[in-house]
Design a protein around this motif. Structure first.
Motif, short mmCIF file in Angstrom:
data_model
loop_
_atom_site.label_atom_id
_atom_site.label_comp_id
_atom_site.label_asym_id
_atom_site.label_seq_id
_atom_site.Cartn_x
_atom_site.Cartn_y
_atom_site.Cartn_z
N GLN A 125 4.44 -2.63 -10.19
CA GLN A 125 4.65 -1.21 -9.91
C GLN A 125 5.52 -0.52 -10.96
O GLN A 125 5.85 0.65 -10.80
CB GLN A 125 5.28 -1.05 -8.53
CG GLN A 125 4.38 -1.47 -7.39
CD GLN A 125 3.15 -0.58 -7.27
OE1 GLN A 125 3.27 0.63 -7.13
NE2 GLN A 125 1.97 -1.18 -7.32
N ASP A 126 5.92 -1.24 -11.97
CA ASP A 126 6.70 -0.66 -13.06
C ASP A 126 8.01 -0.04 -12.56
O ASP A 126 8.47 0.98 -13.08
CB ASP A 126 5.88 0.38 -13.83
CG ASP A 126 6.50 0.73 -15.17
OD1 ASP A 126 7.15 -0.15 -15.77
OD2 ASP A 126 6.34 1.89 -15.62
N ASP A 181 0.83 -1.21 0.00
CA ASP A 181 0.00 0.00 0.00
C ASP A 181 0.87 1.26 0.00
O ASP A 181 0.58 2.23 -0.70
CB ASP A 181 -0.92 0.01 1.21
CG ASP A 181 -2.03 -1.02 1.12
OD1 ASP A 181 -2.26 -1.56 0.02
OD2 ASP A 181 -2.67 -1.30 2.16
N PHE A 182 1.95 1.23 0.79
CA PHE A 182 2.78 2.42 0.89
C PHE A 182 3.51 2.70 -0.43
O PHE A 182 3.52 3.82 -0.92
CB PHE A 182 3.79 2.29 2.03
CG PHE A 182 4.64 3.50 2.21
CD1 PHE A 182 4.15 4.61 2.87
CD2 PHE A 182 5.93 3.55 1.69
CE1 PHE A 182 4.92 5.76 3.03
CE2 PHE A 182 6.71 4.69 1.83
CZ PHE A 182 6.21 5.80 2.50
N VAL A 183 4.14 1.67 -0.98
CA VAL A 183 4.87 1.87 -2.24
C VAL A 183 3.90 2.31 -3.33
O VAL A 183 4.21 3.22 -4.12
CB VAL A 183 5.62 0.59 -2.65
CG1 VAL A 183 6.21 0.73 -4.04
CG2 VAL A 183 6.72 0.28 -1.64
N SER A 184 2.71 1.72 -3.36
CA SER A 184 1.71 2.12 -4.36
C SER A 184 1.32 3.58 -4.19
O SER A 184 1.09 4.30 -5.17
CB SER A 184 0.47 1.23 -4.24
OG SER A 184 0.78 -0.12 -4.49
N SER A 185 1.26 4.04 -2.93
CA SER A 185 0.85 5.42 -2.65
C SER A 185 1.88 6.45 -3.12
O SER A 185 1.55 7.63 -3.26
CB SER A 185 0.60 5.61 -1.15
OG SER A 185 1.82 5.68 -0.43
N LEU A 186 3.10 6.01 -3.33
CA LEU A 186 4.15 6.94 -3.79
C LEU A 186 3.96 7.33 -5.25
O LEU A 186 4.62 8.24 -5.74
CB LEU A 186 5.53 6.32 -3.57
CG LEU A 186 5.92 6.12 -2.10
CD1 LEU A 186 7.25 5.39 -1.98
CD2 LEU A 186 5.97 7.44 -1.36
N TRP A 191 7.04 -8.23 -7.34
CA TRP A 191 5.89 -7.33 -7.26
C TRP A 191 6.26 -5.93 -7.73
O TRP A 191 5.52 -5.29 -8.48
CB TRP A 191 5.36 -7.32 -5.83
CG TRP A 191 4.25 -6.35 -5.61
CD1 TRP A 191 2.92 -6.53 -5.90
CD2 TRP A 191 4.37 -5.03 -5.08
NE1 TRP A 191 2.21 -5.40 -5.59
CE2 TRP A 191 3.07 -4.47 -5.07
CE3 TRP A 191 5.44 -4.28 -4.60
CZ2 TRP A 191 2.83 -3.17 -4.61
CZ3 TRP A 191 5.19 -2.99 -4.13
CH2 TRP A 191 3.91 -2.45 -4.13
N ALA A 192 7.41 -5.44 -7.27
CA ALA A 192 7.83 -4.09 -7.66
C ALA A 192 8.02 -3.99 -9.17
O ALA A 192 7.61 -2.99 -9.80
CB ALA A 192 9.14 -3.73 -6.94
#
Length: 427
Positions: free
Chosen positions: A374-375, A290-295, A369-370
């Motif tokens: 998350q590209d 959730d945090f990495v996605s929020s960036l 996953w990254a």
């Protein structure tokens, strides 16, 4: 492999000691040994990994294409010897008594802790790391910012720190201690934080000030505390299973990216690489995602710190049959890291390749996953020192040399990323 009667008696004594523990005592590994098993067939791998389902007697420490490292209780020597002979395998011991290493590590920590200061001549607890983070945030309020990923299963806060000297920098995310027993990772992460803030070296200043750093010193907070208070060899999270008495999930197999594909994780709750009942079953991993996605695209490079083996591992982990589109660039960047580290006086050698190509399938991992979801096109698992002499119980005297290697390696890695055009702002 012949074992004398004396050794068997000694081993059985140690085994009884290992099992007869009070609730408040730490688990001990007296006379537990670690063997390097050479593998020639997939069948051998499967059989030896199957032994590790019995966690009281066997623990898988490390695995590569042609070998695995297996910790064995003294009471299981006969079973192990029989399996070696039955499969016509070869095995050699490289740690004869795990508890001796743990005791030495603890003694070194106690010696270093006498002055009460935070430092890198010992391994720090979660409470010590968090108190130090508070001091850092207070001392550098303009360029640092604390952030919270979320809460663990046992209710602990998962904290991180952002270091940013100016706007418009590419972002680098460092995840550390996702596996609880890999203490060298959080030690290295905190040393890097300190260097980014205090070093007067021109190269370090350039590195620190030209990137935004997002660093999570300890992701698997419950497991990390458990390794300090109860079981030094614990790897997983601490969430109980609904289908087994075994506790915990391998958090580095729990991301929703090719989860449980191609034998990249185990469905057995007792296995060290248990992928969990479903993707993101672990609150720690959901919080991280959730945090990495929020960036929202602010991360150009993601590095996941691990130990041990001295490797840089890139995607893909879920398959060795297919290579990522920017494979050549990933290998060029990894080579830059490895060459820089080997060029130091320590002469430490790192190998590199895809996770599935150089090791074994590992689906549902952070870097998978990254990269896939998350590209984030530059992402590596970095397996720190050593290659087996100490394994997970790397003496504290190695902390600063290992951290120095990581710093020099990251400098070279990011320079190569800049050269190849991977540090352009995404939005």
């Amino acid at each position: 492999m012949a074992f004398s009667n004396f050794l068997l008696i000694l081993a059985l004594t140690g085994f009884v000691q290992g099992l007869s523990l009070g609730q408040d005592q730490r688990i001990r590994y007296d006379n537990y040994s670690v063997y390097r098993v050479k593998l020639e067939t997939p069948g051998q791998r499967s059989l030896f990994k199957k032994l590790a389902d019995d966690r009281e007697n066997f623990r898988l420490w490390s695995e590569a294409k042609d070998e695995l490292h297996l910790m064995i209780s003294p009471g299981a020597f006969n079973e192990f010897e029989a399996e070696v002979q039955r499969t016509n395998s070869s095995a050699e011991i490289f740690i004869s008594n795990v508890q001796e290493l743990i005791d030495s590590e603890e003694s070194a920590n106690l010696m270093a802790a006498r002055d009460g200061s935070f430092g890198w001549t010992k391994y720090n607890t979660l409470a010590e790391i968090y108190a130090w983070l508070d001091d850092i945030l207070a001392a550098y309020p303009v360029i640092t910012e604390g952030f919270v990923l979320g809460q663990s299963y046992e209710g602990r806060t998962i904290r991180g720190i952002k270091i940013s000297y100016k706007s418009g920098n590419p972002g680098v995310f460092i995840e550390s201690n996702i596996h609880a027993r890999e203490w060298i990772t959080s030690a290295t992460a905190t040393w890097l934080i300190n260097q980014f803030l205090t070093s007067t070296d021109a190269l370090v200043r350039q590195l620190a000030e030209s990137h935004d750093w997002y660093i999570v010193p300890v992701l698997n907070v419950d497991g990390f505390v458990y390794t300090h208070e109860k079981d030094r060899m614990w790897r997983k999270t601490r969430q109980p299973s609904d289908i087994s008495s075994c506790v915990g999930v391998d958090p580095n197999r729990n991301y929703d990216s090719h989860w449980m594909e191609n034998e990249g994780a185990s469905s057995n709750p007792c296995a060290e690489d248990y992928g969990g009942p479903k993707p993101f079953s672990e609150p720690e991993i959901q919080a991280m995602a959730d945090f990495v996605s929020s960036l929202n695209g602010k991360i150009n490079v993601l590095l996941a710190f691990h130990s041990y083996s001295q490797l840089l591992l890139s995607p893909y982990g879920h398959t060795a049959e297919e290579l990522p589109p920017n494979y050549e660039d990933l290998m060029s960047v990894a080579k830059a890291y490895a060459d820089a580290v080997e060029g130091l006086p320590y002469g430490t050698v790192y190998r590199y390749g895809t996770s599935a190509g150089i090791l074994y399938p590992a689906s549902g991992a952070t870097i998978e996953w990254a990269y896939n979801e998350q590209d984030i096109e530059i992402t590596y698992t970095i397996e720190f020192r050593d290659t087996g002499r100490y394994g997970f119980i790397l003496p504290p005297v190695h902390i600063i040399p290992n951290a120095e290697e990581a710093l020099v390696g990251i400098v070279a890695l990011l320079e190569k990323c800049e050269e190849l055009g991977y540090l352009n702002l995404k939005n």
